[in-house]
Motif scaffolding. Structure first.
Motif, PDB file in Angstrom:
ATOM      1  N   ALA A 275     -26.300 -38.984   1.493  1.00  0.00           N
ATOM      2  CA  ALA A 275     -26.414 -39.880   0.345  1.00  0.00           C
ATOM      3  C   ALA A 275     -27.798 -39.848  -0.287  1.00  0.00           C
ATOM      4  CB  ALA A 275     -26.080 -41.310   0.780  1.00  0.00           C
ATOM      5  N   THR A 276     -28.807 -39.390   0.471  1.00  0.00           N
ATOM      6  CA  THR A 276     -30.180 -39.407  -0.036  1.00  0.00           C
ATOM      7  C   THR A 276     -30.757 -38.023  -0.310  1.00  0.00           C
ATOM      8  OG1 THR A 276     -31.011 -39.503   2.240  1.00  0.00           O
ATOM      9  CG2 THR A 276     -30.682 -41.600   1.109  1.00  0.00           C
ATOM     10  N   TRP A 277     -30.292 -37.022   0.435  1.00  0.00           N
ATOM     11  CA  TRP A 277     -30.815 -35.661   0.286  1.00  0.00           C
ATOM     12  C   TRP A 277     -29.958 -34.893  -0.709  1.00  0.00           C
ATOM     13  CZ3 TRP A 277     -28.959 -31.008   3.275  1.00  0.00           C
ATOM     14  CH2 TRP A 277     -29.742 -29.875   2.987  1.00  0.00           C
ATOM     15  N   LYS A 278     -30.540 -34.553  -1.856  1.00  0.00           N
ATOM     16  CA  LYS A 278     -29.811 -33.846  -2.916  1.00  0.00           C
ATOM     17  C   LYS A 278     -30.561 -32.564  -3.271  1.00  0.00           C
ATOM     18  CE  LYS A 278     -26.997 -37.421  -3.444  1.00  0.00           C
ATOM     19  NZ  LYS A 278     -25.554 -37.386  -3.113  1.00  0.00           N
ATOM     20  N   PRO A 279     -30.346 -31.469  -2.524  1.00  0.00           N
ATOM     21  CA  PRO A 279     -31.108 -30.239  -2.774  1.00  0.00           C
ATOM     22  C   PRO A 279     -30.680 -29.499  -4.036  1.00  0.00           C
ATOM     23  CG  PRO A 279     -29.478 -29.872  -1.066  1.00  0.00           C
ATOM     24  CD  PRO A 279     -29.440 -31.341  -1.370  1.00  0.00           C
ATOM     25  N   GLY A 280     -29.558 -29.880  -4.607  1.00  0.00           N
ATOM     26  CA  GLY A 280     -29.091 -29.199  -5.811  1.00  0.00           C
ATOM     27  C   GLY A 280     -28.526 -27.829  -5.553  1.00  0.00           C
ATOM     28  N   VAL A 281     -28.092 -27.563  -4.321  1.00  0.00           N
ATOM     29  CA  VAL A 281     -27.509 -26.268  -3.953  1.00  0.00           C
ATOM     30  C   VAL A 281     -26.011 -26.450  -3.763  1.00  0.00           C
ATOM     31  CG1 VAL A 281     -27.479 -24.412  -2.245  1.00  0.00           C
ATOM     32  CG2 VAL A 281     -29.633 -25.560  -2.827  1.00  0.00           C
ATOM     33  N   ALA A 282     -25.221 -25.555  -4.332  1.00  0.00           N
ATOM     34  CA  ALA A 282     -23.763 -25.645  -4.209  1.00  0.00           C
ATOM     35  C   ALA A 282     -23.181 -24.254  -4.006  1.00  0.00           C
ATOM     36  CB  ALA A 282     -23.162 -26.303  -5.443  1.00  0.00           C
ATOM     37  N   PHE A 283     -22.051 -24.211  -3.350  1.00  0.00           N
ATOM     38  CA  PHE A 283     -21.324 -22.963  -3.118  1.00  0.00           C
ATOM     39  C   PHE A 283     -19.967 -23.055  -3.791  1.00  0.00           C
ATOM     40  CE2 PHE A 283     -24.183 -23.821   0.396  1.00  0.00           C
ATOM     41  CZ  PHE A 283     -24.886 -22.624   0.520  1.00  0.00           C
ATOM     42  N   SER A 284     -19.588 -21.965  -4.420  1.00  0.00           N
ATOM     43  CA  SER A 284     -18.328 -21.966  -5.164  1.00  0.00           C
ATOM     44  C   SER A 284     -17.220 -21.296  -4.363  1.00  0.00           C
ATOM     45  CB  SER A 284     -18.509 -21.237  -6.503  1.00  0.00           C
ATOM     46  OG  SER A 284     -17.304 -21.244  -7.235  1.00  0.00           O
ATOM     47  N   VAL A 285     -16.118 -22.022  -4.206  1.00  0.00           N
ATOM     48  CA  VAL A 285     -14.908 -21.489  -3.585  1.00  0.00           C
ATOM     49  C   VAL A 285     -13.834 -21.594  -4.649  1.00  0.00           C
ATOM     50  CG1 VAL A 285     -13.198 -21.799  -1.764  1.00  0.00           C
ATOM     51  CG2 VAL A 285     -15.601 -22.271  -1.305  1.00  0.00           C
ATOM     52  N   PRO A 286     -13.187 -20.462  -5.001  1.00  0.00           N
ATOM     53  CA  PRO A 286     -12.220 -20.405  -6.104  1.00  0.00           C
ATOM     54  C   PRO A 286     -12.003 -21.686  -6.882  1.00  0.00           C
ATOM     55  CG  PRO A 286     -11.417 -19.080  -4.315  1.00  0.00           C
ATOM     56  CD  PRO A 286     -12.773 -19.608  -3.908  1.00  0.00           C
ATOM     57  N   GLY A 287     -12.890 -21.920  -7.868  1.00  0.00           N
ATOM     58  CA  GLY A 287     -12.715 -23.073  -8.735  1.00  0.00           C
ATOM     59  C   GLY A 287     -13.247 -24.377  -8.184  1.00  0.00           C
ATOM     60  N   VAL A 288     -13.812 -24.379  -6.987  1.00  0.00           N
ATOM     61  CA  VAL A 288     -14.276 -25.612  -6.351  1.00  0.00           C
ATOM     62  C   VAL A 288     -15.744 -25.469  -5.980  1.00  0.00           C
ATOM     63  CG1 VAL A 288     -13.928 -27.247  -4.460  1.00  0.00           C
ATOM     64  CG2 VAL A 288     -11.970 -26.003  -5.406  1.00  0.00           C
ATOM     65  N   SER A 289     -16.556 -26.464  -6.359  1.00  0.00           N
ATOM     66  CA  SER A 289     -17.978 -26.452  -6.035  1.00  0.00           C
ATOM     67  C   SER A 289     -18.231 -27.361  -4.838  1.00  0.00           C
ATOM     68  CB  SER A 289     -18.796 -26.951  -7.235  1.00  0.00           C
ATOM     69  OG  SER A 289     -20.170 -26.996  -6.928  1.00  0.00           O
ATOM     70  N   LEU A 290     -18.825 -26.781  -3.776  1.00  0.00           N
ATOM     71  CA  LEU A 290     -19.100 -27.525  -2.551  1.00  0.00           C
ATOM     72  C   LEU A 290     -20.612 -27.686  -2.409  1.00  0.00           C
ATOM     73  CD1 LEU A 290     -16.610 -25.698  -0.141  1.00  0.00           C
ATOM     74  CD2 LEU A 290     -16.243 -27.810  -1.434  1.00  0.00           C
ATOM     75  N   GLU A 291     -21.105 -28.939  -2.415  1.00  0.00           N
ATOM     76  CA  GLU A 291     -22.532 -29.200  -2.371  1.00  0.00           C
ATOM     77  C   GLU A 291     -23.056 -29.083  -0.940  1.00  0.00           C
ATOM     78  OE1 GLU A 291     -22.963 -33.009  -4.210  1.00  0.00           O
ATOM     79  OE2 GLU A 291     -22.980 -32.145  -6.229  1.00  0.00           O
ATOM     80  N   LEU A 292     -24.273 -28.548  -0.818  1.00  0.00           N
ATOM     81  CA  LEU A 292     -24.858 -28.257   0.489  1.00  0.00           C
ATOM     82  C   LEU A 292     -24.977 -29.504   1.360  1.00  0.00           C
ATOM     83  CD1 LEU A 292     -26.254 -26.306   2.445  1.00  0.00           C
ATOM     84  CD2 LEU A 292     -28.416 -26.768   1.247  1.00  0.00           C
ATOM     85  N   GLN A 293     -25.434 -30.629   0.783  1.00  0.00           N
ATOM     86  CA  GLN A 293     -25.631 -31.828   1.596  1.00  0.00           C
ATOM     87  C   GLN A 293     -24.334 -32.316   2.232  1.00  0.00           C
ATOM     88  OE1 GLN A 293     -26.074 -31.677  -1.673  1.00  0.00           O
ATOM     89  NE2 GLN A 293     -25.371 -33.519  -2.741  1.00  0.00           N
ATOM     90  N   ASN A 294     -23.220 -32.134   1.529  1.00  0.00           N
ATOM     91  CA  ASN A 294     -21.937 -32.554   2.079  1.00  0.00           C
ATOM     92  C   ASN A 294     -21.452 -31.606   3.180  1.00  0.00           C
ATOM     93  OD1 ASN A 294     -21.890 -34.698   0.266  1.00  0.00           O
ATOM     94  ND2 ASN A 294     -20.779 -33.509  -1.284  1.00  0.00           N
TER      95      ASN A 294
END
Length: 476
Positions: A275-294
């Protein structure tokens, strides 16, 4: 016809709340909710009604085939979506729901279930009114830390042992369901599934603590006071009755499996980190963006769950009657719910232009402002018979679905939705997952528990008057 529409709307509400990810999927792929009829809610309604009635009306069939039944309803949702809007859109919508919401949801439940299963409360004390009230209070406080399921599974057996020599003991289990399995879990996203759904949708971790503590103290305090008065009366009545030999004599209370406690703290830490760490990094899986912190949060929580299996002696889990079937059932059912809710969310997002416009009008004033009291009772009434997590999500969407707006301008509305979903899950055995688990354990231990409608008589006599007072006091 109106009854059928209301029933369908109710099922839709439940589905939406269980499937927050689907709500995002519907938005991302712009399903034309304003043109979709109520027929699109059929899979969701069918699955929810199957979940509600299966364990009670056709127990043996449900027990052996609930996975197949869930798959049927999920397929009935996916196939028409693929035909109407194309396979790519349908596939991406389902992946979005499963990868961004369902996986985080079920990983948390799995971890809390696994870690709490390694904590054993051994020994026995005598179940006097004050002791029972103390146990219920401890359980209610634990519920917001380790979840209503975790607190219920840890404490129900000690509570049963403490009261197994009393001729009147069913009421203790009933109030246990009220307080530990439901009301006590209202202060954090860890406490009850609908609140974690809200967290996944963007509600701050401590928002519920800051905005629901008064309602929780009021409702929980009144319920506990009613229990104490009733238990004192029954305890005095038992004094003149023939004594029952205590099958579990009083022995020293011991809490075993303490290495699991820091693991529970680790789960909380992982959630706060995401909830507090937002590195702004995401990975794309066919049409879906998955954020690193999650991804990191889910990986840490999953690792803590498996670590619990290593540090907990098997004897502790055996003493707790721990087995995997309950969490396996929840995983299968929620996967189906997250899929079936996609078209329902699309219709809800259409608001007054969608097929569920009557539901929107019920919780809004003529000027379009939210009616907090209506949100409290509508969310609560449906949470009593449908799973409270999907119900929460449905009304979350009806209130606009914007977490920042709901936490500020419409904070009272979000509080009403949250309180209704958590508190009124106690109204029936099927309102929240731990309810029926506690009921089954108590019956297995020889407690003469009331049936489905007998339990509702208890909740109607105790809870409904308290909810009426709380509703007008906080949301009226």
């Amino acid at each position: 016809m109106r009854f059928a529409a209301a029933l369908t709307a109710g099922a839709v509400v439940a589905a939406v709340t269980l499937l927050p990810g689907i709500a995002l999927a519907a938005e991302a792929h712009e399903l034309p909710g304003e043109t979709m009829s109520l027929w699109w809610t059929l899979p969701f309604a069918g699955l929810l009604l199957s979940i509600a009635t299966g364990p009670l009306l056709f127990h043996h069939v449900w027990e052996h085939h609930y996975g197949k039944i869930t798959f049927f309803w999920a397929a009935l949702a996916v196939v028409p979506l693929a035909v109407a809007f194309g396979m790519p859109s349908a596939t991406e919508a389902v992946l979005h729901a499963l990868l961004t919401e369902y996986m985080s949801f079920i990983i948390l439940l799995f971890a809390l279930f696994t870690i709490s299963g390694g904590i054993l409360v051994a020994g026995n004390i005598h179940g006097t009114p004050l002791v029972n009230a103390g146990l219920l209070l401890i359980g209610a406080m634990l519920a917001s830390v380790i979840g209503t399921t975790g607190a219920s599974m840890i404490l129900i057996r000690p509570v049963l042992r403490a009261n197994d020599n009393r001729p009147f003991n069913a009421h203790v289990v009933i109030f246990f369901i009220f307080l530990v399995s439901n009301i006590g879990g209202s202060l954090t996203p860890l406490g009850d599934p609908p609140l974690f759904v809200g967290f996944l949708r963007g509600v701050d971790f401590f928002w519920t603590t800051a905005n629901l503590y008064q309602e929780t103290l009021f409702v929980g305090g009144l319920v506990l006071a009613v229990f104490l008065a009733l238990d004192i009366i029954l305890h005095r009545r038992e004094a003149g009755a023939p004594k029952i030999k205590d099958p579990t004599p009083d022995t020293k209370i011991r809490v075993q499996g303490l290495p699991n406690v820091p693991l529970l703290a680790g789960v909380i830490g992982a959630i706060l980190l995401s909830a507090t760490w937002k590195p702004g990094v995401a990975f794309s899986v066919p049409g879906v963006s998955l954020e690193l912190q999650n991804l990191v949060r889910d990986a840490v929580i999953l690792a803590l769950a498996f670590l619990s299996l290593g540090v907990s002696p098997k004897s502790h889990r055996q003493a707790n009657n721990f087995h995997w079937e309950p969490i396996a059932e929840v995983a299968k059912l929620f996967a189906g719910i997250f899929i079936c809710i996609v078209p329902v969310i699309a219709i809800l997002r259409a608001g007054p232009d969608g097929a569920l416009a009557p539901l929107v009008s019920l919780v809004s004033s003529p000027m379009g402002e939210p009616n907090d009291l209506a949100y409290f009772w509508m969310t609560g009434a449906l949470s009593s018979f449908l799973d409270n997590a999907p119900t929460y999500l449905v009304f979350f969407e009806l209130a606009g679905g914007d977490p920042q707006h709901l936490m500020t301008t419409f904070a009272s509305t979000l509080a009403a939705i949250s309180a209704g979903a958590v508190f009124m899950g106690a109204n029936t055995y099927i309102g929240n997952a731990p309810n029926f688990m506690v009921y089954a354990i108590a019956r297995h231990r020889g407690v003469k528990m009331p049936g489905f409608f007998g339990y509702m008589a208890w909740s109607g006599a105790v809870l409904i008057p308290i909810f009426l007072i709380a509703g007008f006091l906080f949301f009226g």
